[in-house]
Design an enzyme around this catalytic site. Structure first.
Site, PDB file in Angstrom:
ATOM      1  N   GLY A  23       0.859  -1.180   0.000  1.00  0.00           N
ATOM      2  CA  GLY A  23       0.000   0.000   0.000  1.00  0.00           C
ATOM      3  C   GLY A  23       0.888   1.220   0.000  1.00  0.00           C
ATOM      4  N   ASN A  24       0.432   2.288  -0.623  1.00  0.00           N
ATOM      5  CA  ASN A  24       1.293   3.467  -0.698  1.00  0.00           C
ATOM      6  C   ASN A  24       0.496   4.749  -0.838  1.00  0.00           C
ATOM      7  OD1 ASN A  24       0.891   3.253  -3.755  1.00  0.00           O
ATOM      8  ND2 ASN A  24       2.084   1.409  -3.311  1.00  0.00           N
ATOM      9  N   SER A  40      10.074   1.742  -2.548  1.00  0.00           N
ATOM     10  CA  SER A  40       9.640   0.360  -2.761  1.00  0.00           C
ATOM     11  C   SER A  40      10.165  -0.572  -1.672  1.00  0.00           C
ATOM     12  CB  SER A  40      10.156  -0.110  -4.123  1.00  0.00           C
ATOM     13  OG  SER A  40       9.722  -1.423  -4.371  1.00  0.00           O
ATOM     14  N   GLY A  41       9.307  -1.431  -1.171  1.00  0.00           N
ATOM     15  CA  GLY A  41       9.734  -2.524  -0.305  1.00  0.00           C
ATOM     16  C   GLY A  41      10.186  -2.152   1.097  1.00  0.00           C
ATOM     17  N   SER A  69       8.232   3.355  -5.163  1.00  0.00           N
ATOM     18  CA  SER A  69       7.211   2.302  -5.132  1.00  0.00           C
ATOM     19  C   SER A  69       6.962   1.721  -6.525  1.00  0.00           C
ATOM     20  CB  SER A  69       5.914   2.914  -4.603  1.00  0.00           C
ATOM     21  OG  SER A  69       4.815   2.093  -4.929  1.00  0.00           O
ATOM     22  N   SER A  70       6.671   0.423  -6.570  1.00  0.00           N
ATOM     23  CA  SER A  70       6.387  -0.201  -7.868  1.00  0.00           C
ATOM     24  C   SER A  70       5.092   0.328  -8.479  1.00  0.00           C
ATOM     25  CB  SER A  70       6.325  -1.724  -7.714  1.00  0.00           C
ATOM     26  OG  SER A  70       5.487  -2.064  -6.641  1.00  0.00           O
ATOM     27  N   ASP A  71       4.296   1.048  -7.686  1.00  0.00           N
ATOM     28  CA  ASP A  71       3.054   1.640  -8.208  1.00  0.00           C
ATOM     29  C   ASP A  71       3.254   3.078  -8.689  1.00  0.00           C
ATOM     30  OD1 ASP A  71       1.202  -0.563  -7.700  1.00  0.00           O
ATOM     31  OD2 ASP A  71       1.636  -0.180  -5.598  1.00  0.00           O
ATOM     32  N   HIS A  90      -2.995   3.990  -2.685  1.00  0.00           N
ATOM     33  CA  HIS A  90      -3.295   2.651  -3.195  1.00  0.00           C
ATOM     34  C   HIS A  90      -3.231   1.653  -2.044  1.00  0.00           C
ATOM     35  CE1 HIS A  90      -3.515  -0.936  -5.443  1.00  0.00           C
ATOM     36  NE2 HIS A  90      -2.240  -1.257  -5.323  1.00  0.00           N
ATOM     37  N   HIS A  92      -4.653  -2.627  -0.845  1.00  0.00           N
ATOM     38  CA  HIS A  92      -5.373  -3.873  -1.144  1.00  0.00           C
ATOM     39  C   HIS A  92      -6.289  -4.171   0.037  1.00  0.00           C
ATOM     40  CE1 HIS A  92      -1.592  -5.202  -3.632  1.00  0.00           C
ATOM     41  NE2 HIS A  92      -2.304  -4.283  -4.255  1.00  0.00           N
ATOM     42  N   ASP A 115     -22.437  10.875   1.095  1.00  0.00           N
ATOM     43  CA  ASP A 115     -21.621  12.007   1.546  1.00  0.00           C
ATOM     44  C   ASP A 115     -20.252  12.021   0.875  1.00  0.00           C
ATOM     45  OD1 ASP A 115     -23.591  12.713   3.358  1.00  0.00           O
ATOM     46  OD2 ASP A 115     -22.555  11.875   5.108  1.00  0.00           O
ATOM     47  N   HIS A 155      -7.816  -6.439  -8.235  1.00  0.00           N
ATOM     48  CA  HIS A 155      -6.592  -5.854  -7.679  1.00  0.00           C
ATOM     49  C   HIS A 155      -6.846  -5.187  -6.328  1.00  0.00           C
ATOM     50  CE1 HIS A 155      -2.894  -3.041  -8.531  1.00  0.00           C
ATOM     51  NE2 HIS A 155      -2.884  -3.576  -7.337  1.00  0.00           N
ATOM     52  N   TYR A 209     -20.999  20.805   5.461  1.00  0.00           N
ATOM     53  CA  TYR A 209     -20.558  20.064   6.633  1.00  0.00           C
ATOM     54  C   TYR A 209     -19.163  20.484   7.087  1.00  0.00           C
ATOM     55  CZ  TYR A 209     -18.932  15.973   9.261  1.00  0.00           C
ATOM     56  OH  TYR A 209     -18.409  15.143  10.200  1.00  0.00           O
TER      57      TYR A 209
HETATM   58 ZN   LIG Z   1      -1.568  -3.133  -5.776  1.00  0.00          ZN
END
Ligand SMILES: [Zn+2]
Length: 215
Positions: A23-24, A40-41, A69-71, A90, A92, A115, A155, A209
């Protein structure tokens, strides 16, 4: 921005949106064609502002000791094509990814969804990591959509916001409603909220709000 993005990763852990390093968070540097993203990692408890990396909008490393990051390509694509976006997340996260695995949008059956998301949370196409396909799928799905979250098929979740904190909030809320609507489904068929009421709720939450700070 390095500190903001580094600190926000702790929220992914706190809200149990991530396992291991999957996640990133990234944040656009205001006024620059650059963004800060997780290396990454590197595990979340080892993240520091100094460990974060800076990339240009093509995803090339500009500053940092680690590989990005790989994303990164997906984040970069979003920043290139959605200039109003200042933060991307991102994950999962479990329940939202379970919906993504079924290629099913989360229907708007909770006022909290109206909302935050202004309707259903849509599903984006199946796309493999490695080129611009994930970024294209995110942008194609979210452009012109109220939802700041997309469930990428098979994904996980990508969210966008005016800044990284808003994108993290959308990721937290996405998982929360994915879980609740899933549980509701186990009990029977959740009732949709009429579109006019969804519109009213969305308008009120987005414009009235809270403390009236710009979102
Ligand atoms: Zn992913």
């Amino acid at each position: 921005m390095r500190k903001t993005v580094s600190d926000l990763h702790a929220e992914l852990v706190r809200y149990q949106l991530v396992a291991w390093t999957a996640g990133n968070v990234s944040g656009r540097i205001p006024g620059e064609d650059l963004f800060v993203i997780k290396p990454s990692g590197v595990s979340y408890d080892e993240l520091t502002p100094e460990a974060m990396v800076v990339c240009d909008l093509d995803g090339n490393l500009v500053e940092g000791e680690h590989a990005p990051s790989s994303d990164t390509a997906a984040h970069a694509y979003v920043y290139r094509h959605l200039p109003e976006v200042g933060g991307v997340v991102h994950t999962h996260s479990t329940y939202a990814s379970a919906w993504a695995a079924r290629d099913e949008a989360i229907p708007c059956v909770l006022t909290a969804m109206a909302d935050e998301f202004g309707g259903e949370i849509p599903v984006g196409p199946f796309a493999l990591i490695g080129d611009d396909s994930i970024g294209q799928g995110i942008v194609k799905t979210l452009k012109g959509h109220r939802s700041p979250a997309v469930l990428m098929r098979n994904h996980g979740v990508f969210t966008i916001g005016k800044d990284p904190k808003a994108a993290v909030k959308a990721a937290v809320m996405c998982e929360d409603v994915a879980r609740t609507v899933h549980i509701s489904r186990q009990l029977g068929e959740p009732l949709p909220i009429p579109q006019a009421d969804v519109d009213r709720l969305y308008d009120r939450y987005q414009n009235v709000y809270g403390q009236r700070s710009p979102r």
